[in-house]
Motif scaffolding. Structure first.
Motif, PDB file in Angstrom:
ATOM      1  N   UNK A 164       8.369  -0.704   6.314  1.00 30.54           N
ATOM      2  CA  UNK A 164       7.321  -0.079   5.368  1.00 30.54           C
ATOM      3  C   UNK A 164       7.296   1.340   5.389  1.00 30.54           C
ATOM      4  N   UNK A 165       6.903   1.904   4.299  1.00 28.13           N
ATOM      5  CA  UNK A 165       6.755   3.585   4.125  1.00 28.13           C
ATOM      6  C   UNK A 165       5.490   3.833   4.909  1.00 28.13           C
ATOM      7  N   UNK A 166       4.511   2.733   5.035  1.00 31.58           N
ATOM      8  CA  UNK A 166       3.080   3.208   5.702  1.00 31.58           C
ATOM      9  C   UNK A 166       3.094   3.343   7.194  1.00 31.58           C
ATOM     10  N   UNK A 167       4.460   3.192   7.824  1.00 35.64           N
ATOM     11  CA  UNK A 167       4.446   3.306   9.359  1.00 35.64           C
ATOM     12  C   UNK A 167       3.734   4.622   9.703  1.00 35.64           C
ATOM     13  N   UNK A 168       2.570   4.233  10.795  1.00 34.88           N
ATOM     14  CA  UNK A 168       1.983   5.819  11.371  1.00 34.88           C
ATOM     15  C   UNK A 168       1.166   6.210  10.227  1.00 34.88           C
ATOM     16  N   UNK A 169       0.793   5.785   9.136  1.00 35.09           N
ATOM     17  CA  UNK A 169      -0.353   6.392   8.168  1.00 35.09           C
ATOM     18  C   UNK A 169      -1.510   5.936   8.677  1.00 35.09           C
ATOM     19  N   UNK A 170      -2.504   6.659   8.521  1.00 35.96           N
ATOM     20  CA  UNK A 170      -3.948   6.659   8.605  1.00 35.96           C
ATOM     21  C   UNK A 170      -4.512   5.647   7.212  1.00 35.96           C
ATOM     22  N   UNK A 171      -5.019   4.369   7.459  1.00 36.63           N
ATOM     23  CA  UNK A 171      -5.383   3.768   6.242  1.00 36.63           C
ATOM     24  C   UNK A 171      -6.774   3.142   6.397  1.00 36.63           C
ATOM     25  N   UNK A 172      -7.278   2.676   5.502  1.00 37.39           N
ATOM     26  CA  UNK A 172      -8.667   1.980   5.530  1.00 37.39           C
ATOM     27  C   UNK A 172      -8.478   0.791   4.772  1.00 37.39           C
ATOM     28  N   UNK A 173      -9.297  -0.333   5.394  1.00 38.36           N
ATOM     29  CA  UNK A 173      -9.343  -1.638   4.671  1.00 38.36           C
ATOM     30  C   UNK A 173      -8.586  -2.699   5.449  1.00 38.36           C
ATOM     31  N   UNK A 174      -9.353  -3.699   5.987  1.00 34.52           N
ATOM     32  CA  UNK A 174      -8.686  -4.579   6.984  1.00 34.52           C
ATOM     33  C   UNK A 174      -9.301  -5.829   6.347  1.00 34.52           C
ATOM     34  N   UNK A 175      -8.176  -6.984   6.492  1.00 33.49           N
ATOM     35  CA  UNK A 175      -8.440  -8.400   6.091  1.00 33.49           C
ATOM     36  C   UNK A 175      -9.029  -8.802   7.281  1.00 33.49           C
ATOM     37  N   UNK A 176     -10.293  -9.346   7.198  1.00 36.07           N
ATOM     38  CA  UNK A 176     -11.009 -10.093   8.404  1.00 36.07           C
ATOM     39  C   UNK A 176     -10.441 -11.533   8.313  1.00 36.07           C
ATOM     40  N   UNK A 177     -10.341 -12.413   7.242  1.00 32.03           N
ATOM     41  CA  UNK A 177     -10.245 -13.800   7.099  1.00 32.03           C
ATOM     42  C   UNK A 177      -9.648 -14.071   5.770  1.00 32.03           C
ATOM     43  N   UNK A 178      -8.619 -14.935   5.839  1.00 33.47           N
ATOM     44  CA  UNK A 178      -8.219 -15.617   4.504  1.00 33.47           C
ATOM     45  C   UNK A 178      -8.419 -17.006   4.317  1.00 33.47           C
ATOM     46  N   UNK A 179      -8.395 -17.304   3.350  1.00 31.69           N
ATOM     47  CA  UNK A 179      -8.839 -18.840   3.331  1.00 31.69           C
ATOM     48  C   UNK A 179      -8.016 -19.447   1.980  1.00 31.69           C
ATOM     49  N   UNK A 180      -7.568 -20.609   1.997  1.00 32.10           N
ATOM     50  CA  UNK A 180      -6.528 -21.042   0.925  1.00 32.10           C
ATOM     51  C   UNK A 180      -7.060 -22.606   0.851  1.00 32.10           C
TER      52      UNK A 180
END
Length: 426
Positions: free
Chosen positions: A401-417
């Motif tokens: 991933x190019x985002x290794x070590x990057x500061x990010x915002x936005x977390x998935x809390x739960x996923x439903x199928x």
């Protein structure tokens, strides 16, 4: 009784706005949406969303799962877990495997493996030509019957226009969708960067963005000639936007996509030959990135995808020119998209149209919507939660991933199928 009830949620409707309310699920489908003071139905399970966002699960067109042939890079099990952790409820998988998915037997194997191992929906694409070699078209009708949802040779451009025309004509007669990779293949062969001062200073083989424009011009002409249903998998250069706009204005059955990496990164991110940033097409200049983001906001570009491409350490730990192209992105698609939201470049409903509703429409699915009767494929997420990306925590077997070590915002809390929880953050 309702099976599942989400309360106190910010309901993100791709066809509308964000409203606070409740959502009920019965037998795997959305059975009610309550955004006023109406009484809530009784439910077997109640989830208090605590004013977090509840949205349709992402539908990701162009995911590479390395079965058959390279399970050490990614399997349906690991890709499915990564998708669930990233809020992706449907993976539309590519046929650039080893061997290519170019016959019904291989396609049936892939469908069976996906059902056994992946906790999310998997819809496979099949190759347009045998072996993705551009010489002879595949048995499109048989592959459709076996479960293929679209046809593509991925980054192998069909250079023989007569073969491409025959394949498009046959696909049109069956109503099949064809994905193209807009590049002039001779100009772009061997390119590792976008041409310009930066690539010259780094001594990297480069390609002009005009190669994308030329490839798209050719494909548009072929669509005009055959009347086929066509989707450009990645539009990444500003110079490709005017012909795309003209083609849509002329009423051609054309849609276009772009990758999350081309929307959130630019050519300078390569920096000191960081091979995790080597993707195909190469990262573009900032002016191109901004233009592509604006095209998503206006709807000229219809779809955002991860273009998830696993590569093992041996493929990436090489000199930049020799390293394999591609990056994993199933788990970073949503938080990377939040960069565009927080920068006020693309609003949330537009992002979800591009990542969920429009892919569903293009593939003829009833998913991607917050409407009564739609599948309860949902993601609960917090667009503001900060974190530092650590590639060691990714579910994918490959962690390029190019985002290794990057500061990010936005977390998935739960996923439903279909109303069943397939991922929950600890």
């Amino acid at each position: 009784m309702t099976d599942l009830l989400f309360t106190n949620a910010k309901l993100l409707d791709p066809e509308g706005t964000v409203n606070t309310g409740a959502l009920a699920v019965t037998d795997g489908r959305i059975s009610a949406i309550i955004t006023d003071d109406s009484p809530l139905p009784e439910a077997g399970t109640v989830i208090d969303c605590n004013r977090k966002h509840l949205a349709p699960g992402l539908i990701d067109i162009g995911v590479k799962v390395c079965e058959p042939g390279e399970r050490h890079k990614e399997s349906f099990g690991s890709a499915g877990q990564a998708a669930a952790a990233g809020g992706v409820t449907t993976m539309v998988t590519r046929p650039d495997t080893d061997p290519a998915i170019d016959n019904p037997e291989t396609l049936e194997f892939v469908i069976r493996r996906a059902r056994e191992a992946a906790p999310v929906n998997v819809l496979p694409m099949a190759a347009l030509t045998k072996g993705r070699q551009g010489r002879e078209m595949t048995e499109i009708g048989f592959l459709l019957d076996a479960g293929a949802v679209a046809f593509t040779d991925c980054d192998h451009v069909v250079t023989d226009s007569k073969v491409f025309a025959r394949a498009l004509t046959y696909a049109r007669s069956l109503g099949a969708l064809v994905l193209g990779h807009p590049q002039e293949p001779i100009l772009s062969a061997g390119a590792a960067a976008t041409s310009g001062k930066f690539a010259s200073l780094r001594g990297l083989p480069a390609v002009s963005p005009m190669a994308e424009r030329m490839g798209l011009d050719r494909d548009i002409a072929m669509v005009e000639m055959t009347g086929a249903r066509y989707h450009a998998d990645q539009i990444t250069a500003a110079r490709a936007l005017p012909p795309l706009e003209r083609a849509k204005g002329n009423g051609f059955d054309i849609t276009a996509g772009t990758s999350i990496h081309h929307l959130t990164l630019n050519a300078l991110d390569v920096a000191d030959y960081r091979t995790f940033f080597k993707i195909k097409p190469p990262l573009r200049d900032e002016e191109d990135r901004v233009a592509i983001a604006e095209a998503v906001q206006t709807g000229l570009i219809d779809i955002i995808s991860s273009m998830h491409t696993p590569q093992d350490e041996e493929s990436k730990r090489l000199p930049f020119e020799a390293a394999a192209s591609g990056a994993v992105a199933l788990e970073t698609l949503l938080p990377a998209a939040m960069r565009l939201f927080h920068a006020d470049q693309i609003d949330l409903p537009t992002l979800w149209r591009a990542m969920s509703l429009n892919p569903a429409k293009r593939l003829g699915l009833d998913a991607g919507r917050l409407t009564v009767g739609a599948p309860a494929d949902l993601v609960l997420f917090d667009p503001h939660a900060p974190f530092v990306m650590d590639r060691a925590t990714l579910q994918s077997k490959s962690r390029n991933t190019p985002f290794d070590g990057a500061r990010m915002q936005g977390k998935v809390l739960q996923t439903f199928v279909a109303g069943h929880s397939v991922y929950k953050r600890d």
